[in-house]
Design an enzyme around this catalytic site. Structure first.
Site, PDB file in Angstrom:
ATOM      1  N   TRP A 227       0.815  -1.221   0.000  1.00 57.08           N
ATOM      2  CA  TRP A 227       0.000   0.000   0.000  1.00 57.08           C
ATOM      3  C   TRP A 227       0.845   1.267   0.000  1.00 57.08           C
ATOM      4  CZ3 TRP A 227       1.543   2.755   4.139  1.00 57.08           C
ATOM      5  CH2 TRP A 227       2.052   2.054   5.238  1.00 57.08           C
ATOM      6  N   ASN A 228       2.136   1.191   0.359  1.00 55.74           N
ATOM      7  CA  ASN A 228       2.883   2.446   0.540  1.00 55.74           C
ATOM      8  C   ASN A 228       3.293   3.098  -0.785  1.00 55.74           C
ATOM      9  OD1 ASN A 228       4.778   0.432   0.081  1.00 55.74           O
ATOM     10  ND2 ASN A 228       6.310   1.297   1.450  1.00 55.74           N
TER      11      ASN A 228
ATOM     12  N   LYS B  37      -1.907  -8.451  -7.872  1.00 52.57           N
ATOM     13  CA  LYS B  37      -2.798  -8.397  -6.693  1.00 52.57           C
ATOM     14  C   LYS B  37      -2.342  -7.196  -5.873  1.00 52.57           C
ATOM     15  CE  LYS B  37      -4.460  -9.405  -2.468  1.00 52.57           C
ATOM     16  NZ  LYS B  37      -4.224  -8.042  -1.927  1.00 52.57           N
TER      17      LYS B  37
ATOM     18  N   ALA C  12      -2.500  -4.151  -2.934  1.00 59.23           N
ATOM     19  CA  ALA C  12      -2.824  -4.187  -1.504  1.00 59.23           C
ATOM     20  C   ALA C  12      -4.307  -3.869  -1.281  1.00 59.23           C
ATOM     21  CB  ALA C  12      -1.970  -3.174  -0.766  1.00 59.23           C
TER      22      ALA C  12
ATOM     23  N   GLY D 147       6.710  -6.430   0.425  1.00 56.64           N
ATOM     24  CA  GLY D 147       5.930  -6.363   1.657  1.00 56.64           C
ATOM     25  C   GLY D 147       6.801  -6.751   2.839  1.00 56.64           C
ATOM     26  N   SER D 148       6.147  -7.214   3.888  1.00 50.72           N
ATOM     27  CA  SER D 148       6.894  -7.477   5.121  1.00 50.72           C
ATOM     28  C   SER D 148       7.726  -8.759   5.010  1.00 50.72           C
ATOM     29  CB  SER D 148       5.924  -7.608   6.294  1.00 50.72           C
ATOM     30  OG  SER D 148       5.228  -8.832   6.184  1.00 50.72           O
TER      31      SER D 148
ATOM     32  N   GLU E 260      11.033  -8.401  -2.079  1.00 50.18           N
ATOM     33  CA  GLU E 260      11.562  -7.114  -1.613  1.00 50.18           C
ATOM     34  C   GLU E 260      10.884  -6.851  -0.278  1.00 50.18           C
ATOM     35  OE1 GLU E 260      11.834  -3.765  -0.520  1.00 50.18           O
ATOM     36  OE2 GLU E 260      10.760  -2.964  -2.251  1.00 50.18           O
TER      37      GLU E 260
ATOM     38  N   CYS F 152      10.162   1.266   2.868  1.00 50.77           N
ATOM     39  CA  CYS F 152      11.107   0.242   3.348  1.00 50.77           C
ATOM     40  C   CYS F 152      12.518   0.790   3.420  1.00 50.77           C
ATOM     41  CB  CYS F 152      11.125  -0.958   2.411  1.00 50.77           C
ATOM     42  SG  CYS F 152       9.527  -1.627   2.112  1.00 50.77           S
TER      43      CYS F 152
ATOM     44  N   GLU G 121      11.638  -1.762  12.337  1.00 48.50           N
ATOM     45  CA  GLU G 121      11.222  -0.753  11.367  1.00 48.50           C
ATOM     46  C   GLU G 121      10.000  -0.018  11.946  1.00 48.50           C
ATOM     47  OE1 GLU G 121       9.792  -2.642   7.760  1.00 48.50           O
ATOM     48  OE2 GLU G 121      10.730  -1.071   6.566  1.00 48.50           O
TER      49      GLU G 121
HETATM   50  C1  SIN Z   1       9.725   0.738  -0.830  1.00 45.75           C
HETATM   51  O1  SIN Z   1       9.502   1.334   0.195  1.00 45.75           O
HETATM   52  O2  SIN Z   1       9.649  -0.477  -0.874  1.00 45.75           O
HETATM   53  C2  SIN Z   1      10.092   1.430  -2.129  1.00 45.75           C
HETATM   54  C3  SIN Z   1      10.795   2.681  -1.986  1.00 45.75           C
HETATM   55  C4  SIN Z   1      11.480   3.147  -3.246  1.00 45.75           C
HETATM   56  O3  SIN Z   1      11.284   2.619  -4.336  1.00 45.75           O
HETATM   57  O4  SIN Z   1      12.288   4.056  -3.105  1.00 45.75           O
END
Ligand code: SIN
Length: 474
Positions: A147-148, A171, A173, A224-225, A246, A280, A378
């Site tokens: 979702w981010n 698919k 979020a 995701g996580s 990732e 992330c 995190e």
């Molecule tokens: C992420 O938070 O997984 C992606 C961030 C980015 O592409 O810089």
């Protein structure tokens, strides 16, 4: 906004009812999407498998041309798609527009790069032999995105997969499916043949089970996580799925005493407060050399205090809401734990959670210690804890003291120090005097429990290609 699934070139509302998509800045309903499950996921994979037969035979030039049409449409409609994103996930509109441009950059980069997915002819050690290496698309690719970054994470997977000759099932979020729906509408307008791109919204566990067990699926790409990544990896073991994962990060930022202070403050602000700390790769913990810790903390406090918090649709807002209550509570818990263990709040340290809207104020903490939650997990929120260090060896040891290894940052003007720090950080992405290293041309991904594989750059295309060795005896 009513979103639909896109399966085999048809828009459909099939599913077990709908999922409501909420606006985290107002707590109000923004739209709905179908609550799809096994039936929809299987139909999407079947369609992708059928389409793969012809799509994989098209030339890369045909595929690149369709990708570029999608790219252009996305940019022509960037304001509208960005507004959808802001309303479903909260990020400030300017950042959402930036994310659409970032997404488009993956599409154009991979459309070009795929034209250079050359094989090789290797000199053989035996007379009368030819050793050929071919690059071929892996097959049906399924993706699960977070979702981010509702647009960019999908584009970073979908563009190289399609460019390589794979067919695709997305698919998105549950919290943010509508950006993906609009991007698919534009992709349909660009003219991708039916079955090449498919979209299924709904239950992550039901759809995920089909993704990891359907015999036609060849690759799963997930952002995701770490916990969910491990689960998907276990589920994929029987079918030996090709995986790109990732996963979570816990990025350290090291600020050395010889750093350019303006650049360091700017870089930390960019890394820490992008997307309200919900990436992330956001800096999570800041190690500052003791001789400059006071000056740096004060400068960071001043810059942080100026950030405007509010509804991302309002002019000038730089920090939107956190995506949900869990996110808000995590930031609050990390700050409380740090204060209980001796940290001092320089700015922020509080927020407002009411009527389904969750705003946490950007926060700077000093006197952080390695035993605090915020230095171990995190946060995924706008909290910047500062801890002092004395030597470069100590800074690198503290930075590496985690099971994660996605991104790390450091600031120094010394080539010798910088080379030592860069080469000893156990991270897939290192920003040296740079708080924003992500780009379409560069490999993005982590070491340790931050994942497997890379997205972006040549590596990001390779992830969707199989290597076939053909030995020819003349
Ligand atoms: C992420 O938070 O997984 C992606 C961030 C980015 O592409 O810089």
């Amino acid at each position: 906004m009513e979103g639909k699934n896109y399966i085999n070139g048809e828009w459909s509302t099939a599913g077990d009812g709908v999922i409501e998509v909420m606006n985290p800045a107002t707590g109000e309903k923004f739209g709905t999407v179908p609550n799809g499950g096994e039936t929809e996921a299987s139909a999407a994979v079947d369609a992708a498998a059928e389409a793969f037969k012809s799509w994989s035979k098209t030339t890369v030039y045909e595929r690149a041309s369709l990708l570029m049409k999608w790219h252009d449409l996305l940019l022509e409609n960037k304001q509208e798609v960005a507004e959808i994103m802001t309303k479903e996930m909260g990020k400030p509109l300017a950042e959402a527009v930036g994310e659409i441009e970032y997404s488009a950059s993956f599409i154009s980069w991979f459309a070009e790069e795929a034209k250079r997915s050359n094989g090789r002819l290797i000199p053989a050690s035996k007379e009368g032999k030819r050793i050929q290496v071919l690059k071929q698309p892996v097959g049906v690719v399924v993706s699960i995105t977070p979702w981010n970054f509702p647009a960019a994470m999908m584009a970073r997977k979908m563009a190289p997969a399609l460019a390589a000759g794979c067919t695709f099932v997305a698919k998105p979020a549950k919290l943010t499916p509508l950006t993906a729906v609009r991007m698919y509408e534009l992709a349909e307008e660009a003219g991708f043949p039916k079955g090449v791109i498919n979209l299924v919204t709904g239950s992550a566990s039901k759809i995920g089970r089909v993704f990891t067990s359907h015999p036609a699926v060849r690759k799963l790409t997930f952002t995701g996580s770490t916990e969910i990544g491990k689960e998907l990896m276990k589920q994929s073991a029987d079918s030996m799925l090709n995986l790109s994962l990732e996963l979570g990060g816990h990025a350290p930022i090291i600020v050395c005493e010889d750093a350019n202070m303006d650049l360091a403050v700017e870089g930390v602000m960019a890394s820490k407060f992008r997307n309200a700390g919900q990436t992330c790769v956001c800096g999570n913990r800041i190690y500052v050399q003791r001789s400059i810790v006071e000056e740096f903390s004060q400068r960071l406090q001043e810059a942080t205090a100026k950030l405007k918090v509010g509804n991302g649709m309002d002019e000038g807002v730089q920090i939107g809401p956190l995506v949900d209550q869990d996110g808000y509570e995590k930031s609050a818990r990390h700050v409380q734990d740090a204060v209980d263990k001796g940290a001092k709040v320089l700015v922020g340290g509080d927020g407002r959670a009411e009527n389904g809207a969750f705003f946490y104020n950007p926060t700077v903490l000093i006197n952080a210690t390695q035993d605090m939650l915020v230095m171990n997990e995190e946060t995924f929120g706008p909290v910047a804890p500062i801890m002092a260090f004395d030597t470069d060896e100590e800074a690198v040891r503290l930075a590496n003291d985690t099971r994660f290894g996605l991104a790390a940052y450091f600031f120094t003007d010394s080539l010798t120090r910088g080379t030592y720090i860069a080469e000893n950080l156990e991270y897939g992405i290192v920003g040296w005097n740079d708080g924003a290293p992500s780009s379409a041309q560069a490999p993005f991904g982590g070491m340790k429990e931050s994942g497997i594989g890379r997205e972006g750059g040549q590596e990001g295309l390779d992830a969707f290609l199989e290597t076939k060795y053909i030995s020819i005896k003349l």
